[in-house]
Design a protein around this motif. Structure first.
Motif, PDB file in Angstrom:
ATOM      1  N   TYR A   1     -26.850  18.927  28.891  1.00 49.36           N
ATOM      2  CA  TYR A   1     -27.702  17.784  28.582  1.00 49.36           C
ATOM      3  C   TYR A   1     -29.133  18.105  28.980  1.00 49.36           C
ATOM      4  O   TYR A   1     -29.411  18.311  30.162  1.00 49.36           O
ATOM      5  CB  TYR A   1     -27.206  16.541  29.341  1.00 49.36           C
ATOM      6  CG  TYR A   1     -28.094  15.338  29.174  1.00 49.36           C
ATOM      7  CD1 TYR A   1     -28.122  14.649  27.979  1.00 49.36           C
ATOM      8  CD2 TYR A   1     -28.905  14.906  30.202  1.00 49.36           C
ATOM      9  CE1 TYR A   1     -28.934  13.541  27.818  1.00 49.36           C
ATOM     10  CE2 TYR A   1     -29.721  13.803  30.057  1.00 49.36           C
ATOM     11  CZ  TYR A   1     -29.729  13.122  28.857  1.00 49.36           C
ATOM     12  OH  TYR A   1     -30.543  12.033  28.691  1.00 49.36           O
ATOM     13  N   ASN A   2     -30.012  18.167  28.001  1.00 49.70           N
ATOM     14  CA  ASN A   2     -31.432  18.400  28.245  1.00 49.70           C
ATOM     15  C   ASN A   2     -31.670  19.683  29.059  1.00 49.70           C
ATOM     16  O   ASN A   2     -32.543  19.731  29.919  1.00 49.70           O
ATOM     17  CB  ASN A   2     -32.051  17.189  28.942  1.00 49.70           C
ATOM     18  CG  ASN A   2     -33.549  17.142  28.801  1.00 49.70           C
ATOM     19  OD1 ASN A   2     -34.131  17.834  27.972  1.00 49.70           O
ATOM     20  ND2 ASN A   2     -34.179  16.326  29.615  1.00 49.70           N
TER      21      ASN A   2
ATOM     22  N   TYR B   1     -29.522  21.031  31.235  1.00 48.96           N
ATOM     23  CA  TYR B   1     -28.795  21.001  32.510  1.00 48.96           C
ATOM     24  C   TYR B   1     -27.300  20.946  32.248  1.00 48.96           C
ATOM     25  O   TYR B   1     -26.843  20.277  31.318  1.00 48.96           O
ATOM     26  CB  TYR B   1     -29.202  19.780  33.348  1.00 48.96           C
ATOM     27  CG  TYR B   1     -30.647  19.801  33.749  1.00 48.96           C
ATOM     28  CD1 TYR B   1     -31.062  20.493  34.870  1.00 48.96           C
ATOM     29  CD2 TYR B   1     -31.608  19.144  32.993  1.00 48.96           C
ATOM     30  CE1 TYR B   1     -32.395  20.528  35.245  1.00 48.96           C
ATOM     31  CE2 TYR B   1     -32.939  19.178  33.349  1.00 48.96           C
ATOM     32  CZ  TYR B   1     -33.329  19.869  34.476  1.00 48.96           C
ATOM     33  OH  TYR B   1     -34.640  19.914  34.830  1.00 48.96           O
TER      34      TYR B   1
ATOM     35  N   ASP C   1     -33.890  11.003  35.078  1.00 45.92           N
ATOM     36  CA  ASP C   1     -33.026  11.100  33.905  1.00 45.92           C
ATOM     37  C   ASP C   1     -31.675  11.755  34.203  1.00 45.92           C
ATOM     38  O   ASP C   1     -30.819  11.834  33.330  1.00 45.92           O
ATOM     39  CB  ASP C   1     -33.735  11.843  32.777  1.00 45.92           C
ATOM     40  CG  ASP C   1     -34.126  13.255  33.158  1.00 45.92           C
ATOM     41  OD1 ASP C   1     -34.294  13.527  34.354  1.00 45.92           O
ATOM     42  OD2 ASP C   1     -34.268  14.089  32.244  1.00 45.92           O
TER      43      ASP C   1
ATOM     44  N   GLU D   1     -28.478  10.210  26.327  1.00 41.07           N
ATOM     45  CA  GLU D   1     -28.970  10.126  24.942  1.00 41.07           C
ATOM     46  C   GLU D   1     -28.288  11.191  24.095  1.00 41.07           C
ATOM     47  O   GLU D   1     -28.263  12.370  24.462  1.00 41.07           O
ATOM     48  CB  GLU D   1     -30.481  10.363  24.923  1.00 41.07           C
ATOM     49  CG  GLU D   1     -31.275   9.332  25.678  1.00 41.07           C
ATOM     50  CD  GLU D   1     -32.749   9.676  25.689  1.00 41.07           C
ATOM     51  OE1 GLU D   1     -33.254  10.184  24.668  1.00 41.07           O
ATOM     52  OE2 GLU D   1     -33.383   9.446  26.722  1.00 41.07           O
TER      53      GLU D   1
ATOM     54  N   LEU E   1     -30.020  14.606  23.089  1.00 42.55           N
ATOM     55  CA  LEU E   1     -30.236  15.659  24.072  1.00 42.55           C
ATOM     56  C   LEU E   1     -28.969  16.398  24.482  1.00 42.55           C
ATOM     57  O   LEU E   1     -28.999  17.314  25.268  1.00 42.55           O
ATOM     58  CB  LEU E   1     -30.910  15.066  25.316  1.00 42.55           C
ATOM     59  CG  LEU E   1     -32.277  14.417  25.075  1.00 42.55           C
ATOM     60  CD1 LEU E   1     -32.777  13.777  26.356  1.00 42.55           C
ATOM     61  CD2 LEU E   1     -33.269  15.422  24.559  1.00 42.55           C
TER      62      LEU E   1
ATOM     63  N   LYS F   1     -25.910  18.960  23.906  1.00 44.18           N
ATOM     64  CA  LYS F   1     -25.565  20.144  23.113  1.00 44.18           C
ATOM     65  C   LYS F   1     -24.096  20.420  23.228  1.00 44.18           C
ATOM     66  O   LYS F   1     -23.482  20.267  24.215  1.00 44.18           O
ATOM     67  CB  LYS F   1     -26.355  21.355  23.586  1.00 44.18           C
ATOM     68  CG  LYS F   1     -27.802  21.235  23.266  1.00 44.18           C
ATOM     69  CD  LYS F   1     -28.507  22.496  23.663  1.00 44.18           C
ATOM     70  CE  LYS F   1     -29.985  22.362  23.345  1.00 44.18           C
ATOM     71  NZ  LYS F   1     -30.738  23.513  23.711  1.00 44.18           N
TER      72      LYS F   1
END
Length: 66
Positions: free
Chosen positions: A22-23, A25, A53, A61, A64, A66
């Motif tokens: 996520y983003n 991370y 976040d 979200e 964001l 993957k």
């Protein structure tokens, strides 16, 4: 605030956890009807745990993930 070993959601249903990115991370998220909820952040950088976040319980979200 209530401290418990039981999750606040999903007590009557099977909880599905997924390790996702996520983003940028690596995190552990719980899949719910509302979306993915952040459970845990896998990081060795202490500053990552202070990010707004990446706080536990946040609905992630979809754009964001993957």
């Amino acid at each position: 605030m209530m401290y418990s070993i039981a999750p606040i959601y999903g007590l009557d249903e099977i909880i599905e956890y997924q390790e996702i990115e996520y983003n940028g991370y690596h995190v552990l998220a719980c899949k719910t009807p509302e979306g993915y909820i952040l459970e845990r952040v896998y990081s060795t950088n202490p500053q990552d745990f202070l990010r707004e976040d990446l706080r536990p319980g946040k609905i992630l979200e979809n754009a964001l993930i993957k």
